[in-house]
Design an enzyme around this catalytic site. Sequence first.
Site, short mmCIF file in Angstrom:
data_model
loop_
_atom_site.label_atom_id
_atom_site.label_comp_id
_atom_site.label_asym_id
_atom_site.label_seq_id
_atom_site.Cartn_x
_atom_site.Cartn_y
_atom_site.Cartn_z
N GLY A 154 0.80 -1.22 0.00
CA GLY A 154 0.00 0.00 0.00
C GLY A 154 0.84 1.26 0.00
O GLY A 154 2.07 1.24 -0.08
N ALA A 183 -5.05 -2.10 5.89
CA ALA A 183 -6.28 -1.35 6.17
C ALA A 183 -7.23 -1.43 4.99
O ALA A 183 -6.80 -1.54 3.84
CB ALA A 183 -5.96 0.12 6.46
N TYR A 184 -8.50 -1.39 5.31
CA TYR A 184 -9.53 -1.14 4.30
C TYR A 184 -9.69 0.37 4.28
O TYR A 184 -10.19 0.96 5.23
CB TYR A 184 -10.84 -1.82 4.67
CG TYR A 184 -11.95 -1.60 3.67
CD1 TYR A 184 -12.26 -2.57 2.73
CD2 TYR A 184 -12.66 -0.40 3.65
CE1 TYR A 184 -13.27 -2.36 1.80
CE2 TYR A 184 -13.66 -0.18 2.72
CZ TYR A 184 -13.96 -1.16 1.80
OH TYR A 184 -14.95 -0.94 0.87
N THR A 213 -6.18 7.12 12.08
CA THR A 213 -6.57 8.24 11.25
C THR A 213 -7.32 9.32 12.03
O THR A 213 -7.94 9.03 13.07
CB THR A 213 -7.48 7.74 10.11
OG1 THR A 213 -8.02 8.84 9.38
CG2 THR A 213 -8.66 6.94 10.66
N TYR A 257 -15.93 4.15 7.73
CA TYR A 257 -14.48 3.97 7.77
C TYR A 257 -13.93 4.45 9.12
O TYR A 257 -13.15 3.75 9.78
CB TYR A 257 -13.83 4.74 6.62
CG TYR A 257 -12.34 4.87 6.74
CD1 TYR A 257 -11.51 3.77 6.53
CD2 TYR A 257 -11.75 6.08 7.08
CE1 TYR A 257 -10.12 3.89 6.64
CE2 TYR A 257 -10.37 6.20 7.18
CZ TYR A 257 -9.57 5.11 6.97
OH TYR A 257 -8.21 5.23 7.08
#
Length: 287
Positions: free
Chosen positions: A11, A62-63, A103, A127
Amino acid sequence: MSRLLVTGARGLLGSRITAPGSPFRDGHRTIVALGRAELDVTDAGALHRSIEPDDVVINCAAYSAVDAAETEIDRAFAVNASGAGLLARTCAEKGARLVHLSTGYVFDGTAAQPYEIRSPTAPINAYGRSKLAGEQAVRAECPGALIVRTMWLYSGATTGFPAALLRRCARGEPVSVVADQIASPTCTDDLVSALADLLAHPDPPPLTHATSAGAVSKYEFARAVAAEAGLDAGLLRPCRTTDYRTAADRPRNAVLSRASWLGHGLRPLPHWRDALHRAMLTYRRSC
């Protein structure tokens, strides 16, 4: 020689942690880079087989499809919450050290000032709820883990927000960008260096925020990207969040306070403008 195991290693962030020139490529550790194909963090057996005692694990798995998470809630929670908890439990059982990435979407964005590490959390999209659940699971399963929140992560690669924006501007397409959402755009390379500093610290904070200095709206950031590339910023059209319909709501203020980071004597990340300039030099070399 100790091992650094990176989940989500293909990623945006994981690929920079394991890239040539990374501060983690210092010859003092073996780097094990595991993307989703090599390690599914929702598979307890795979985690048990992959993690070894005394490993340092950086969880970048992570999604991260914010809008898609509104309809793929189970999938988002499986990776961001259940998977993070399973990984943390395995690290605790094996005696491995864990750094978990989170996040600013754990906040609702209504504050008038930057969010402190202990500011009340109240995510406004699926999310953000999945990432907050992940933080809680990590704390419960591995109390010694380090949790690092960041925001508006980008790189100088040919993928991501700056690259997509520049391609549209190069084609002469007008682009609408929200002007009432603010945060601190953070370059992946600066975050990688920050994570290396955090792991080297003798008494690191268990929860902290790591972002670039300064804050800017998404629109003004887009204008700065275009200016760095010598493209016509006049193609950019400011709009309000209410005019730019997306499946997921976004926090208007996602600026994260750096007080915890700086208070522990950690090296501050550069200002976002300086970081963007360096990232765009990398982008031009890669085109």
